[in-house]
Write an enzyme that holds these catalytic residues in place. Structure first.
Site, PDB file in Angstrom:
ATOM      1  N   GLU A   1      -2.015  -0.629  -8.895  1.00  0.00           N
ATOM      2  CA  GLU A   1      -3.476  -0.778  -8.737  1.00  0.00           C
ATOM      3  C   GLU A   1      -4.141   0.542  -8.381  1.00  0.00           C
ATOM      4  O   GLU A   1      -3.667   1.282  -7.509  1.00  0.00           O
ATOM      5  CB  GLU A   1      -3.743  -1.819  -7.641  1.00  0.00           C
ATOM      6  CG  GLU A   1      -5.200  -2.173  -7.441  1.00  0.00           C
ATOM      7  CD  GLU A   1      -5.374  -3.302  -6.440  1.00  0.00           C
ATOM      8  OE1 GLU A   1      -6.532  -3.550  -6.037  1.00  0.00           O
ATOM      9  OE2 GLU A   1      -4.369  -3.931  -6.055  1.00  0.00           O
TER      10      GLU A   1
ATOM     11  N   LYS B   1       0.841  -1.187   0.000  1.00  0.00           N
ATOM     12  CA  LYS B   1       0.000   0.000   0.000  1.00  0.00           C
ATOM     13  C   LYS B   1       0.883   1.246   0.000  1.00  0.00           C
ATOM     14  O   LYS B   1       1.907   1.309   0.690  1.00  0.00           O
ATOM     15  CB  LYS B   1      -0.906   0.010   1.233  1.00  0.00           C
ATOM     16  CG  LYS B   1      -1.887  -1.155   1.303  1.00  0.00           C
ATOM     17  CD  LYS B   1      -2.974  -1.037   0.254  1.00  0.00           C
ATOM     18  CE  LYS B   1      -4.054  -2.097   0.451  1.00  0.00           C
ATOM     19  NZ  LYS B   1      -5.143  -1.977  -0.528  1.00  0.00           N
TER      20      LYS B   1
ATOM     21  N   ASP C   1      -0.327  -0.649  -4.675  1.00  0.00           N
ATOM     22  CA  ASP C   1      -1.738  -0.256  -4.598  1.00  0.00           C
ATOM     23  C   ASP C   1      -1.861   1.128  -3.984  1.00  0.00           C
ATOM     24  O   ASP C   1      -1.587   1.316  -2.793  1.00  0.00           O
ATOM     25  CB  ASP C   1      -2.517  -1.278  -3.766  1.00  0.00           C
ATOM     26  CG  ASP C   1      -4.018  -1.029  -3.792  1.00  0.00           C
ATOM     27  OD1 ASP C   1      -4.460  -0.093  -4.487  1.00  0.00           O
ATOM     28  OD2 ASP C   1      -4.751  -1.780  -3.127  1.00  0.00           O
TER      29      ASP C   1
ATOM     30  N   ASP D   1      -9.531  -1.346  -9.522  1.00  0.00           N
ATOM     31  CA  ASP D   1     -10.153  -2.006  -8.363  1.00  0.00           C
ATOM     32  C   ASP D   1     -11.445  -1.288  -8.006  1.00  0.00           C
ATOM     33  O   ASP D   1     -12.536  -1.713  -8.379  1.00  0.00           O
ATOM     34  CB  ASP D   1      -9.186  -2.023  -7.185  1.00  0.00           C
ATOM     35  CG  ASP D   1      -9.808  -2.621  -5.918  1.00  0.00           C
ATOM     36  OD1 ASP D   1     -10.922  -3.181  -5.991  1.00  0.00           O
ATOM     37  OD2 ASP D   1      -9.191  -2.525  -4.846  1.00  0.00           O
TER      38      ASP D   1
ATOM     39  N   LYS E   1     -13.710  -8.349  -6.376  1.00  0.00           N
ATOM     40  CA  LYS E   1     -13.935  -8.642  -4.951  1.00  0.00           C
ATOM     41  C   LYS E   1     -15.413  -8.967  -4.757  1.00  0.00           C
ATOM     42  O   LYS E   1     -16.277  -8.218  -5.223  1.00  0.00           O
ATOM     43  CB  LYS E   1     -13.539  -7.450  -4.078  1.00  0.00           C
ATOM     44  CG  LYS E   1     -12.057  -7.139  -4.081  1.00  0.00           C
ATOM     45  CD  LYS E   1     -11.757  -5.895  -3.256  1.00  0.00           C
ATOM     46  CE  LYS E   1     -10.268  -5.565  -3.267  1.00  0.00           C
ATOM     47  NZ  LYS E   1      -9.981  -4.273  -2.590  1.00  0.00           N
TER      48      LYS E   1
END
Length: 353
Positions: A220, A163, A192, A245, A269
């Site tokens: 991402e 992250k 991400d 995402d 997801k």
């Protein structure tokens, strides 16, 4: 006939092994709505939902209310032998509220697999097989992230998702370079940003990371979910694959991304897609257009993670896996849905989930 006699939801909480921080928020506990569906013949199916205010726009309270006050009455007396109709009823009962729908869908798929005498992976069209996941490093100070990276590589993880997005670009780049140096070139890195950058900043970021010559699989969601123009510009300019995402919740979202040529990869997801049925449609659309997928997760229960892992195991187009939440909580279940072996998730082979 396989008549639904009852559908109930209840909240369960488990502590995390350590706080998990992204560019959007910090999470300290796993809070889930567990769904139980009982058929008139005694079969019982289970599902679970993890709402996320910054991604799905709902809360634990609203998720529980939708399960018990909307979806339970809507499905009371429904016949699971007419499975597609029941799934359609879930989606028609209320707009949005995708985690609640996902929990109910997972329980319905669990029951369907039980009734057919096959594991969920088998119901989805494949044999039960191990699923290899990456591990995500939440945002912390650089030394803490390096230590976590080294620990998880020592534990057997071959890919790390990192992250970023809360620091200036130069500091983020230096941090990623330090982590890469600490774990070595054999470990794949996945970055991400969780929508942290403007399109202009993202263009600078992808250029910098491309030039750094690191083992990066993708970057991402570099820009805001609704900024498809910006995402398309970044994708076109980037030498590294760009993954969408938060921009992809539904089949229509995936269509829009593909039409705009706004990404190279898509993160599916179950909490975004409202369950397996829409996830399967999104993956099929992406596969038809040459776009590989990843299956990711929120901070979720083993119940929903087992469903996500079964999806991975059944779909050849899913090339990346980010189901590491199973390693992050102290969830205590009477009957585990998963067995863990280093970076592998091993699914149960009994009928159902």
């Amino acid at each position: 006939m396989s008549i639904i006699r009852s559908l109930t939801g209840a909240v369960k909480t488990a502590s995390l092994t350590h706080p998990f921080t992204t560019a959007k928020h910090t999470v300290n506990t796993m809070q889930s709505v567990y769904v139980t569906i009982t058929l008139a013949d005694g079969h019982i199916g289970h599902g679970a939902a993890t709402p996320n205010e910054v991604v799905t726009g709902d809360t634990l309270t609203t998720c529980l209310a939708v399960v018990n006050d909307v979806l339970a009455p809507a499905l009371q007396g429904a016949d699971l032998d007419d499975f597609n109709t029941v799934i359609a009823q879930v989606h028609a009962a209320i707009t949005g509220n995708t985690p609640a729908k996902a929990a109910v869908e997972i329980a319905l798929y669990d029951l369907r697999a039980q009734l057919l005498g096959v594991p969920l992976t088998g119901l989805l069209g494949a044999r039960v097989q191990p699923v290899e996941t990456d591990y995500t490093l939440g945002i912390a100070d650089t030394n803490t992230m390096i230590q976590a990276a080294q620990a998880h590589v020592a534990a057997g993880f071959k890919a790390l998702k990192i992250k970023l997005g809360t620091l200036p670009l130069e500091a983020d780049l230096a941090r990623i370079q330090a982590i890469a140096a600490a774990v070595g070139p054999a470990i794949r890195l996945r970055l991400d940003a969780n929508q942290a950058w403007s399109a202009k900043a993202a263009l600078n970021a992808v250029a910098a990371f491309s030039q750094a010559d690191l083992p990066i699989d993708f970057i991402e969601q570099p820009v805001a979910a609704a900024d498809l123009t910006g995402l398309a510009a970044v994708t076109k300019a980037s030498k590294l694959p760009i993954m969408a995402d938060e921009s992809v919740h539904t089949f229509r979202d995936a269509q829009a991304l593909i039409q705009a040529q706004a990404c190279d990869l898509v993160n599916i997801k179950l909490m975004k897609t409202a369950g397996l049925s829409e996830a399967l449609k999104i993956n099929a659309l992406c596969e038809a257009n040459g776009i590989a997928c990843m299956v990711g997760c929120m901070i979720e229960s083993q119940v929903s993670l087992a469903a996500a892992a079964a999806l991975v195991a059944s779909q050849a187009n899913i090339k990346f896996v980010d189901l590491d939440a199973v390693f992050m909580s102290n969830e205590d279940l009477a009957v585990p849905y998963l067995t863990l072996d280093h970076d592998q998730i091993l699914l149960n082979q009994a009928p159902g989930l």
